[in-house]
Design an enzyme around this catalytic site. Structure first.
Site, PDB file in Angstrom:
ATOM      1  N   GLY A   1      -2.931 -36.917 -49.233  1.00  0.00           N
ATOM      2  CA  GLY A   1      -3.458 -37.360 -47.944  1.00  0.00           C
ATOM      3  C   GLY A   1      -2.819 -38.613 -47.401  1.00  0.00           C
TER       4      GLY A   1
ATOM      5  N   GLY B   1      -3.230 -28.999 -48.842  1.00  0.00           N
ATOM      6  CA  GLY B   1      -4.419 -29.626 -48.275  1.00  0.00           C
ATOM      7  C   GLY B   1      -4.473 -29.468 -46.769  1.00  0.00           C
ATOM      8  N   GLY B   2      -4.391 -30.584 -46.057  1.00  0.00           N
ATOM      9  CA  GLY B   2      -4.570 -30.596 -44.613  1.00  0.00           C
ATOM     10  C   GLY B   2      -3.710 -29.627 -43.825  1.00  0.00           C
TER      11      GLY B   2
ATOM     12  N   GLU C   1      -0.801 -33.264 -59.082  1.00  0.00           N
ATOM     13  CA  GLU C   1      -1.022 -33.932 -57.802  1.00  0.00           C
ATOM     14  C   GLU C   1      -1.026 -35.440 -57.993  1.00  0.00           C
ATOM     15  OE1 GLU C   1      -3.457 -31.517 -54.588  1.00  0.00           O
ATOM     16  OE2 GLU C   1      -4.753 -32.359 -56.113  1.00  0.00           O
TER      17      GLU C   1
ATOM     18  N   SER D   1       0.317 -33.879 -50.004  1.00  0.00           N
ATOM     19  CA  SER D   1       0.893 -34.025 -48.658  1.00  0.00           C
ATOM     20  C   SER D   1       1.985 -32.999 -48.367  1.00  0.00           C
ATOM     21  CB  SER D   1       1.424 -35.448 -48.461  1.00  0.00           C
ATOM     22  OG  SER D   1       0.373 -36.394 -48.528  1.00  0.00           O
TER      23      SER D   1
ATOM     24  N   HIS E   1     -10.030 -32.545 -59.112  1.00  0.00           N
ATOM     25  CA  HIS E   1      -9.253 -33.072 -57.987  1.00  0.00           C
ATOM     26  C   HIS E   1      -9.418 -34.592 -57.918  1.00  0.00           C
ATOM     27  CE1 HIS E   1      -7.804 -33.755 -53.899  1.00  0.00           C
ATOM     28  NE2 HIS E   1      -7.265 -32.551 -53.949  1.00  0.00           N
TER      29      HIS E   1
ATOM     30  N   LYS F   1     -10.984 -28.432 -48.100  1.00  0.00           N
ATOM     31  CA  LYS F   1     -11.798 -29.640 -48.302  1.00  0.00           C
ATOM     32  C   LYS F   1     -13.037 -29.562 -47.393  1.00  0.00           C
ATOM     33  CE  LYS F   1      -7.748 -32.179 -49.810  1.00  0.00           C
ATOM     34  NZ  LYS F   1      -7.026 -33.467 -49.855  1.00  0.00           N
TER      35      LYS F   1
ATOM     36  N   ASN G   1      -6.527 -25.529 -49.770  1.00  0.00           N
ATOM     37  CA  ASN G   1      -7.762 -26.289 -49.971  1.00  0.00           C
ATOM     38  C   ASN G   1      -8.246 -26.871 -48.642  1.00  0.00           C
ATOM     39  OD1 ASN G   1      -9.877 -27.788 -50.951  1.00  0.00           O
ATOM     40  ND2 ASN G   1      -8.599 -29.332 -51.956  1.00  0.00           N
TER      41      ASN G   1
ATOM     42  N   GLU H   1      -9.868 -36.587 -55.594  1.00  0.00           N
ATOM     43  CA  GLU H   1     -10.964 -37.049 -54.738  1.00  0.00           C
ATOM     44  C   GLU H   1     -12.299 -36.997 -55.484  1.00  0.00           C
ATOM     45  OE1 GLU H   1      -8.569 -35.402 -50.841  1.00  0.00           O
ATOM     46  OE2 GLU H   1     -10.347 -34.348 -51.542  1.00  0.00           O
TER      47      GLU H   1
END
Length: 254
Positions: free
Chosen positions: A171, A232-233, A165, A211, A93, A10, A8, A95
Site C-alpha cells: 500500500g 491489493g488495490g 509481502e 503494491s 497478512h 480488503k 484481495n 495488516e
C-alpha cells in the site's frame, strides 16, 4: 503448474458494487494458464459464490477465526467459510499482524483451523522497513514461516501457499526489486527446507504481493521461482485485473 492470482479486495466495495464487478469480470476470464481467486469481504462471499457459479474463478476469505466456534462476537469460523463454498483463506497478512496485533501463535492456530476445515491457506510473510534497514530481513521472514507452520506435517504443505509481502511495499506504491523478490522467495524456500525437506521447499507455491500494478506486473511476473501474485488495490478495477492476468498468462507460457 498454473500461475495463481489472488485478488484481495480488503475492506472495499459494497455487495452491490461487487455484484456489478463480478458480472463484468466473470465473462472475460477463461484461462488454462492462470488460476484466479477473489478474496472478497465476508459479507459478499456467499453472493459471490452464487454469481461465480459456472465460472473458473474461486473464492478466498480474507481472515478466519482461530477458534472452531463459541462466544466470539464478530468472528467467522472455518466451518462457516467452507459451508458457503470458500476454497482458501488469507492468514497472517501484515495488516492483521500490525493493526490487529496478530501473533505467530494465533496465526499458527488459524492455519490449523483452516486445514481442519479443508481450506487452503495463503500465508503472508514479510519483513518490515526496520528489519530491512537493519539487515534482519532473512531472520524476520524465517521466524514468521517457522512460527506459522509449527506442528504441521509435511503433507499438509500441499494446502499451504506462501505469499512473500515485504511490509514496506504494501500500500505504499513501492515495489520490491526483482533481486529483492528473488531473495525473499529464496529465504521462504530455505525456511521450508530447514523445517521440512528440500522436496517440500521446491514444491510449495510462493506468491509475491506488495503494491502490484499494471505498470510493474511485467517485471514481477518474470521473477525466478514465482508461482503467482497477491494483488491489493489494483484488483478493484476490472480492466486492470484482466491486464495483470494477461501478463501472468504470458509469463506462464515461458
Amino acid at each position: 503448474m498454473k500461475k495463481l492470482v489472488v485478488a484481495n479486495f480488503k475492506m472495499n466495495l459494497t455487495s452491490s458494487e461487487i455484484k456489478k464487478y463480478v458480472m463484468a469480470l466473470a465473462p472475460k476470464f477463461k484461462s488454462d494458464k492462470v488460476d484466479l481467486s477473489l478474496a472478497l469481504p465476508f459479507v459478499s462471499l456467499e453472493s459471490g459464490k452464487f454469481l461465480l457459479s459456472g465460472s473458473d474463478i474461486s473464492l478466498t476469505a480474507q481472515n478466519i477465526s482461530e477458534e472452531e466456534c463459541g462466544s466470539l462476537t464478530g468472528e467467522v469460523s472455518g466451518a462457516m467459510l467452507k459451508d458457503i463454498g470458500v476454497q482458501r483463506v488469507i492468514v497472517g497478512h501484515s495488516e492483521r499482524r500490525t493493526r490487529f496485533k496478530e501473533t505467530g501463535k494465533s496465526i499458527n492456530k488459524k492455519i490449523k483451523i483452516a486445514l481442519k476445515n479443508r481450506l487452503q491457506v495463503v500465508l503472508c510473510v514479510g519483513e518490515s522497513l526496520i528489519d530491512k534497514n537493519s539487515m534482519k530481513s532473512q531472520a524476520a521472514i524465517t521466524a514468521q514461516v517457522d512460527e506459522a507452520l509449527k506442528g504441521l506435517y509435511e503433507n499438509e504443505l500441499e494446502n499451504i501457499i506462501i505469499a512473500y509481502e515485504p511490509v514496506w511495499a504494501i500500500g505504499t506504491g513501492k515495489t520490491a526489486s526483482v533481486k529483492e523478490i528473488e531473495e525473499g522467495i529464496k529465504v521462504v524456500r530455505k525456511a521450508i527446507e530447514t523445517a521440512f525437506s528440500k522436496k517440500a521447499a521446491t514444491e510449495v507455491r510462493v506468491l509475491y504481493g506488495g503494491s502490484i500494478t499494471a505498470k510493474n506486473i511485467s517485471q514481477v511476473v518474470g521473477v525466478a521461482g514465482l508461482d503467482g501474485v497477491l494483488v491489493g488495490g489494483s484488483c478493484l478495477d476490472v480492466a486492470t485485473l484482466i491486464y495483470i492476468i494477461s501478463v501472468c498468462e504470458a509469463g506462464a507460457k515461458k
